[in-house]
Design an enzyme around this catalytic site. Structure first.
Site, PDB file in Angstrom:
ATOM      1  N   GLN A  92     -19.185 -14.408   1.123  1.00 19.84           N
ATOM      2  CA  GLN A  92     -18.208 -13.683   0.242  1.00 19.84           C
ATOM      3  C   GLN A  92     -18.292 -12.885  -1.208  1.00 19.84           C
ATOM      4  O   GLN A  92     -16.809 -12.802  -1.284  1.00 19.84           O
ATOM      5  CB  GLN A  92     -16.529 -14.360   1.050  1.00 19.84           C
ATOM      6  N   HIS A 110     -17.689  -8.774   1.758  1.00 21.73           N
ATOM      7  CA  HIS A 110     -16.871  -8.628   0.763  1.00 21.73           C
ATOM      8  C   HIS A 110     -17.553  -7.263  -0.216  1.00 21.73           C
ATOM      9  O   HIS A 110     -16.285  -6.997  -1.369  1.00 21.73           O
ATOM     10  CB  HIS A 110     -15.681  -9.163   0.069  1.00 21.73           C
TER      11      HIS A 110
END
Ligand code: APR
Length: 237
Positions: A92, A110
């Site tokens: 992430q 992300h």
């Protein structure tokens, strides 16, 4: 059909806590970014539309700090595990510390802070490392360059490929994440029920994924220990 589990394939699912000991702030700890800033005013398409120069400056500062940071013992141990078995990192995190530690299969959900992209429908990407983006600095298609990260409300990337790797991994380490952001956190529902499952964090996530063993502590201490155990077990196969 349930995919066949590969006992000697490891998947690492990481969050901001993995980079904390490299000096980068997390988001939801007491000193976290979203406890000191409004994510809506800095990490959303609405913020970019209303105050792009403020958003650009926020990410320029984060990009510079992330590029100055060094991989810690946890990043290095994860990279070293590739000598023993297949390792896929699903992160992430928007920093490049996994890659800079030597990991070769890194899937970013992300986006990546070290990259910029245009703001057209088919944007081109440009590697920046730690460099800033200026307002007025444009992509070759003439659109303003922005950080190549996923803001709240934008589509999380690489979900299908991440799910495929989690489905057949025999070893899954989740490290340094509160598991509060979806759809990323929902990926752990794909983990094979027979896989070895460990979660390392300083606090037990409220939404502990099923059948994971929780190890409370610092990643830079606990991850190398776990990787050592995995490597020893694998090297005697
Ligand atoms: N070692 C291990 N775990 C740590 C450490 C450490 N040194 N320091 C903090 N942690 C743990 C905390 O216990 C917490 O569970 O890391 C986690 C950090 O949680 P968050 O700050 O919520 O970060 P993360 O889960 O990565 O956030 C997910 O939210 O804002 C979005 O896009 C952003 O990717 C991010 C997503």
């Amino acid at each position: 059909m349930k995919p066949k589990m590969q006992p000697d394939k490891a998947v690492i699912f990481s969050g901001a806590g993995l980079s904390a000991e490299s000096g980068l702030p997390t988001f939801r700890d007491a000193d976290g970014l979203w406890n000191n800033h409004s994510w809506f005013e800095l990490a959303s398409p609405q913020a970019w539309a209303s105050q792009p120069e403020v958003v650009q400056a926020f990410y320029n500062e984060r990009r510079h700090k992330a590029w100055e940071a060094q991989p810690n013992a946890a990043h290095l141990a994860i990279a070293a595990l590739e000598a023993t078995c297949e390792v896929v990192v699903i992160t992430q995190n928007v920093d490049a510390l996994h890659e800079r530690a030597g990991s070769t299969q890194v899937i970013h959900l992300h986006g990546e802070l070290a990259w910029a992209r245009g703001t057209s429908a088919e944007p081109k990407r440009y590697h920046l490392g730690g460099e800033s983006i200026a307002m007025g600095q444009c992509c070759e298609d003439g659109t303003q360059l922005r950080p190549d990260v996923v803001w709240f409300g934008e589509q999380t990337r690489n979900m299908d490929v991440a799910r495929r790797h989690l489905r057949n991994a025999g070893k899954v380490l989740v490290v340094g994440t509160s598991l509060t952001v979806h759809p990323a956190a929902s990926l752990l529902g794909a983990v094979h029920y027979m896989a070895q499952k460990v979660l390392i964090a300083k606090e037990r996530p409220e939404a502990m994924p099923p059948r994971f063993h929780f190890a409370c502590g610092n990643a830079a201490t606990l991850v190398p220990r776990l990787i050592q155990r995995w490597s020893s077990a694998l090297s005697c196969i």
